[in-house]
Design an enzyme around this catalytic site. Structure first.
Site, PDB file in Angstrom:
ATOM      1  N   HIS A 264       0.837  -1.205   0.000  1.00  0.00           N
ATOM      2  CA  HIS A 264       0.000   0.000   0.000  1.00  0.00           C
ATOM      3  C   HIS A 264       0.874   1.259   0.000  1.00  0.00           C
ATOM      4  O   HIS A 264       0.603   2.216  -0.733  1.00  0.00           O
ATOM      5  CB  HIS A 264      -0.916  -0.016   1.228  1.00  0.00           C
ATOM      6  CG  HIS A 264      -1.894   1.100   1.283  1.00  0.00           C
ATOM      7  ND1 HIS A 264      -2.881   1.281   0.344  1.00  0.00           N
ATOM      8  CD2 HIS A 264      -2.041   2.107   2.184  1.00  0.00           C
ATOM      9  CE1 HIS A 264      -3.599   2.342   0.660  1.00  0.00           C
ATOM     10  NE2 HIS A 264      -3.108   2.867   1.764  1.00  0.00           N
TER      11      HIS A 264
ATOM     12  N   GLN B  88       3.999   1.589  -1.097  1.00  0.00           N
ATOM     13  CA  GLN B  88       4.656   1.740  -2.395  1.00  0.00           C
ATOM     14  C   GLN B  88       3.669   2.218  -3.460  1.00  0.00           C
ATOM     15  O   GLN B  88       4.020   3.020  -4.327  1.00  0.00           O
ATOM     16  CB  GLN B  88       5.315   0.418  -2.821  1.00  0.00           C
ATOM     17  CG  GLN B  88       6.476   0.018  -1.943  1.00  0.00           C
ATOM     18  CD  GLN B  88       7.614   1.032  -1.970  1.00  0.00           C
ATOM     19  OE1 GLN B  88       7.934   1.614  -2.991  1.00  0.00           O
ATOM     20  NE2 GLN B  88       8.222   1.244  -0.822  1.00  0.00           N
ATOM     21  N   ASP B  89       2.442   1.741  -3.384  1.00  0.00           N
ATOM     22  CA  ASP B  89       1.401   2.182  -4.313  1.00  0.00           C
ATOM     23  C   ASP B  89       1.150   3.676  -4.155  1.00  0.00           C
ATOM     24  O   ASP B  89       1.060   4.406  -5.142  1.00  0.00           O
ATOM     25  CB  ASP B  89       0.120   1.378  -4.079  1.00  0.00           C
ATOM     26  CG  ASP B  89      -0.993   1.801  -5.003  1.00  0.00           C
ATOM     27  OD1 ASP B  89      -0.777   1.823  -6.230  1.00  0.00           O
ATOM     28  OD2 ASP B  89      -2.091   2.118  -4.507  1.00  0.00           O
ATOM     29  N   HIS B  90       1.040   4.135  -2.924  1.00  0.00           N
ATOM     30  CA  HIS B  90       0.829   5.569  -2.679  1.00  0.00           C
ATOM     31  C   HIS B  90       1.983   6.394  -3.224  1.00  0.00           C
ATOM     32  O   HIS B  90       1.776   7.434  -3.849  1.00  0.00           O
ATOM     33  CB  HIS B  90       0.659   5.855  -1.177  1.00  0.00           C
ATOM     34  CG  HIS B  90      -0.764   5.892  -0.751  1.00  0.00           C
ATOM     35  ND1 HIS B  90      -1.526   7.041  -0.784  1.00  0.00           N
ATOM     36  CD2 HIS B  90      -1.572   4.932  -0.281  1.00  0.00           C
ATOM     37  CE1 HIS B  90      -2.740   6.777  -0.353  1.00  0.00           C
ATOM     38  NE2 HIS B  90      -2.793   5.492  -0.048  1.00  0.00           N
TER      39      HIS B  90
END
Length: 105
Positions: A77, A79-81
């Site tokens: 999450h 890294q996605d942000h």
């Protein structure tokens, strides 16, 4: 997942989200012709990305030194942000430049 890992992961989430929000604010400012504000919000977005990279660099350094860096849904999450924030900032810069051309012609 221990507290030390969460102390690295949570800023990634926070700063990635901050970068995205600042980029959206920059686009909205450019849309109205307020390029001074757009530039200020892009600067804030870039600063958020730099702050997020500090935590990411810490994790990469640990992994490079042979320390285990456990993968969790929180890490994914985070890294996605961060990546979404980076993409938004890059696109916002291009959109702002388009608005500069449109508004000056």
């Amino acid at each position: 997942m221990d507290d030390a890992q969460m102390e690295v992961i949570m800023p990634l989430i926070m700063f990635g989200g901050e970068a995205k929000s600042s980029a959206i604010e920059a686009i909205n400012a450019a849309k109205t012709g307020d390029f001074e504000k757009a530039d200020e919000r892009i600067k804030a977005a870039n600063e958020a990305i730099v702050n997020a990279h500090h935590g990411q660099t810490e994790l990469l350094t640990k992994a490079a030194n042979g320390e285990e860096v456990p993968l969790s849904i929180y890490m994914v999450h985070a890294q996605d942000h961060l990546m979404t924030g980076i993409a938004f900032v890059d696109l916002a810069k291009e959109i702002i430049e388009l608005y500069r051309v449109i508004k000056t012609n």
